[in-house]
Enzyme design. Structure first.
Site, PDB file in Angstrom:
ATOM      1  N   HIS A  62       0.847  -1.203   0.000  1.00  0.00           N
ATOM      2  CA  HIS A  62       0.000   0.000   0.000  1.00  0.00           C
ATOM      3  C   HIS A  62       0.879   1.249   0.000  1.00  0.00           C
ATOM      4  CE1 HIS A  62      -4.208  -1.525   1.035  1.00  0.00           C
ATOM      5  NE2 HIS A  62      -3.469  -2.586   0.793  1.00  0.00           N
ATOM      6  N   ASP A 120      -5.583   6.333   2.142  1.00  0.00           N
ATOM      7  CA  ASP A 120      -5.584   4.910   1.800  1.00  0.00           C
ATOM      8  C   ASP A 120      -7.010   4.368   1.993  1.00  0.00           C
ATOM      9  OD1 ASP A 120      -3.735   2.282   1.604  1.00  0.00           O
ATOM     10  OD2 ASP A 120      -5.369   1.906   3.017  1.00  0.00           O
TER      11      ASP A 120
HETATM   12  N1  UPG Z   1       7.560  -7.916  -3.505  1.00  0.00           N
HETATM   13  C1  UPG Z   1       8.885  -8.012  -3.805  1.00  0.00           C
HETATM   14  N2  UPG Z   1       9.557  -9.114  -3.386  1.00  0.00           N
HETATM   15  C2  UPG Z   1       8.986 -10.117  -2.679  1.00  0.00           C
HETATM   16  C3  UPG Z   1       7.622 -10.013  -2.374  1.00  0.00           C
HETATM   17  C4  UPG Z   1       6.927  -8.905  -2.806  1.00  0.00           C
HETATM   18  O1  UPG Z   1       9.463  -7.136  -4.455  1.00  0.00           O
HETATM   19  O2  UPG Z   1       9.671 -11.087  -2.352  1.00  0.00           O
HETATM   20  C5  UPG Z   1       6.790  -6.724  -3.961  1.00  0.00           C
HETATM   21  C6  UPG Z   1       6.036  -7.023  -5.253  1.00  0.00           C
HETATM   22  O3  UPG Z   1       6.834  -6.688  -6.377  1.00  0.00           O
HETATM   23  C7  UPG Z   1       4.809  -6.131  -5.119  1.00  0.00           C
HETATM   24  C8  UPG Z   1       4.596  -6.026  -3.626  1.00  0.00           C
HETATM   25  O4  UPG Z   1       5.808  -6.414  -2.997  1.00  0.00           O
HETATM   26  O5  UPG Z   1       5.081  -4.847  -5.634  1.00  0.00           O
HETATM   27  C9  UPG Z   1       3.506  -6.967  -3.155  1.00  0.00           C
HETATM   28  O6  UPG Z   1       2.266  -6.412  -3.471  1.00  0.00           O
HETATM   29  P1  UPG Z   1       0.968  -7.279  -3.841  1.00  0.00           P
HETATM   30  O7  UPG Z   1       1.276  -8.199  -4.940  1.00  0.00           O
HETATM   31  O8  UPG Z   1      -0.157  -6.340  -4.073  1.00  0.00           O
HETATM   32  O9  UPG Z   1       0.734  -8.190  -2.600  1.00  0.00           O
HETATM   33  P2  UPG Z   1       0.506  -7.921  -1.016  1.00  0.00           P
HETATM   34  O10 UPG Z   1       1.732  -7.432  -0.424  1.00  0.00           O
HETATM   35  O11 UPG Z   1      -0.031  -9.194  -0.493  1.00  0.00           O
HETATM   36  O12 UPG Z   1      -0.645  -6.788  -1.030  1.00  0.00           O
HETATM   37  C10 UPG Z   1      -1.735  -6.448  -0.225  1.00  0.00           C
HETATM   38  C11 UPG Z   1      -2.859  -7.514  -0.178  1.00  0.00           C
HETATM   39  C12 UPG Z   1      -3.363  -7.800  -1.596  1.00  0.00           C
HETATM   40  C13 UPG Z   1      -3.827  -6.501  -2.255  1.00  0.00           C
HETATM   41  C14 UPG Z   1      -2.699  -5.485  -2.227  1.00  0.00           C
HETATM   42  C15 UPG Z   1      -3.104  -4.145  -2.797  1.00  0.00           C
HETATM   43  O13 UPG Z   1      -2.391  -8.695   0.438  1.00  0.00           O
HETATM   44  O14 UPG Z   1      -4.425  -8.740  -1.564  1.00  0.00           O
HETATM   45  O15 UPG Z   1      -4.215  -6.747  -3.591  1.00  0.00           O
HETATM   46  O16 UPG Z   1      -2.257  -5.282  -0.875  1.00  0.00           O
HETATM   47  O17 UPG Z   1      -4.174  -3.622  -2.096  1.00  0.00           O
END
Ligand code: UPG
Length: 481
Positions: A16, A119
């Site tokens: 977020h 947010d």
């Molecule tokens: N990321 C990395 N490396 C890792 C893991 C994650 O770079 O090893 C980054 C990835 O590139 C992305 C972000 O972290 O940019 C992860 O974001 P997302 O894929 O949206 O997952 P979550 O962190 O699980 O996001 C939360 C919620 C999800 C929702 C999102 C946006 O769990 O369900 O869609 O927020 O609201």
């Protein structure tokens, strides 16, 4: 020149926070009249977040960050934690905004406060904006279909007097304006099927309706059905300005993170084109030992090369980013690392953007977090969906059914919000099947994905849809004050 100051309030989760900062960057880059103050809720120090914030505040002089006082989670109330954290910050937010307003009144160079950008979880702060006499915009970090689903469920409950939690375990299919296909009740997000969580979800949707506008991380071509439904419905204006991605990640030089990044790149450079399956389950994504063993067996049986972001289970009841294993062999099947040494790499938290953009990566086993979906579309890497929590089942439905370019590990997979010992285990056989499906994905799906990938890039260019929506948003924010 009419200047304007915006106050942005993101929630602490890295996905977020990063996309909220990226939208702020888009705004200030586009219009020099704008400056932005972020009020940051910190749970604890996270070097990834700190590094990101430092790099942005150094690079953009019209974006600044103010830390709100730290608040410790109540370990007995993990479910309520996010909302109580936000509520507890209201007095601190008022104090900081008061200082900002006083400063702008006393100095002709300081821009006047033009609005709040909150947010999606911070809707209780709409009242604070109202006290200061400025409008609130919501920044919705998920897709337009999820926003539409929230409005649909709230309407169902408030107007049609239907209790959505009754759909739990049902075979019903729901027809709703934001989706082209009926949505099976089994892929409704858990929060909508749970009596304890439904009230905040409904409250959130009601409050969205009070905002001046909803900025959303999507683009019209990706979710045209949902976007059309807003233009007909009783909602505030929705501004799709995405995909908002953090493509230029700066991990510093010579530190542990950048060494890891180089090592992963080197390994990927040595793999054949489109041969590697990448497994990652988002910022909070991790599994218990039993599930880890099934994934390892599924991978090994598939015979495909892999890069796996394997991390420790989240400490029970805590909203902490899971850490990497020091010795992954402790949780993997005996001999797994030796047998797969030539074809696999266990990486812990990895540079997802670098990995997805690498030509050797041919498929992504993902939890379907919205940012991961947008990143995979941007780089044209197909997804095998393995949703876990939040709205991820709906996102999986979108890429598989609505958009037709995803494949399935299991679309209706789910588990408790915080790591749960009794998680539903997906077997090695199901995982193997999903990985084969992904790596042998059909031409038609690849074409559809490629087309959407091109659209995602066009959306941000001058004259592209998202670029045009961004202009309209700024006009609304600045010219109408
Ligand atoms: N990321 C990395 N490396 C890792 C893991 C994650 O770079 O090893 C980054 C990835 O590139 C992305 C972000 O972290 O940019 C992860 O974001 P997302 O894929 O949206 O997952 P979550 O962190 O699980 O996001 C939360 C919620 C999800 C929702 C999102 C946006 O769990 O369900 O869609 O927020 O609201």
């Amino acid at each position: 020149m009419k200047k304007a100051e915006l106050v942005f309030i993101p929630t602490p989760g890295i996905s977020h926070l990063v996309s909220t900062v990226e939208v702020a960057k888009l705004l200030v880059d586009r219009d020099e009249r704008l400056s932005i103050t972020f009020l940051i809720m910190k749970l604890r120090s996270d070097p990834k977040i700190d590094r990101f914030i430092n790099s942005v505040s150094t690079a953009c002089n019209r974006i600044r960050f103010i830390d709100l006082p730290k608040d410790e989670p109540d370990p007995n109330q993990p479910r309520k934690f996010l909302f109580s954290l936000i509520e507890a910050q209201i007095p601190h937010v008022k104090e900081e905004v008061f200082k900002l307003v006083s400063q702008s009144e006393s100095s002709p160079d300081s821009p006047p406060l033009a609005g709040f950008v909150l947010d999606m979880f911070c809707t209780s702060m709409i009242d604070v904006a109202t006290e200061f006499g400025v409008p609130s915009y919501i920044f919705f970090t998920s897709g337009a279909a999820f926003l539409g689903l929230q409005f649909y469920v709230q309407d169902l409950h408030d107007e049609q007097k239907v209790d959505p939690t009754e759909f739990k375990g049902s075979d019903a299919e729901l027809v709703m304006p934001c989706l082209a296909n009926p949505l099976p009740a089994k892929v409704l997000p858990s929060v909508m099927l749970n009596k304890e969580w439904l009230p905040p979800v409904l409250r959130q949707a009601r409050r969205f309706r009070e905002s001046k506008g909803i900025i959303i991380n999507t683009f019209e071509e990706l979710e045209s059905h949902a976007m059309d439904s807003f233009s007909k419905g009783n909602t505030p204006p929705v501004y799709p300005v995405g995909p908002i991605l953090n493509l230029n990640r700066d991990d510093g030089d010579g530190d542990e993170e950048s060494d890891k990044r180089k090592d992963i790149k080197q390994w990927l450079d040595d793999q054949p084109l489109s041969s590697v399956v990448y497994l990652c389950f988002g910022s909070m994504g991790s599994f218990g030992v039993d599930q880890v063993k099934e994934i390892a067996c599924g991978l090994e049986q598939s015979g495909h090369r892999f890069s796996w972001s394997l991390r420790k289970p989240q400490p029970k009841g805590k909203m902490e980013i899971p850490s990497d294993y020091t010795n992954p062999q402790d949780v993997l099947p005996e001999g797994f690392l030796d047998r797969t040494a030539k074809i696999g790499k266990i990486i812990g938290w990895g540079p997802e953007i670098d990995i997805l953009s690498h030509p050797s990566v041919g498929g992504f086993v993902s939890h379907c977090g919205w940012s991961s979906i947008l990143e995979s579309i941007w780089f044209g890497v197909p997804i095998a969906a393995w949703p876990i929590q939040a709205e991820q089942q709906l996102n999986a439905f979108q890429i598989i059914v609505e958009l037709g370019f995803g494949v399935e590990i299991k679309m209706d997979c789910r588990r408790e919000f915080f790591y749960d010992d009794n998680e539903n285990i997906i077997s090695a056989g199901e995982i193997e099947r999903g990985i084969r499906c992904l790596m042998e994905i059909g031409k038609e799906k690849v074409e559809r994905l490629k087309e959407m990938s091109e659209q995602s890039r066009k959306a941000l260019m001058e004259g592209g849809c998202s670029n045009t929506w961004l202009g309209q948003l700024i006009h609304e924010m600045v010219d109408n004050i």
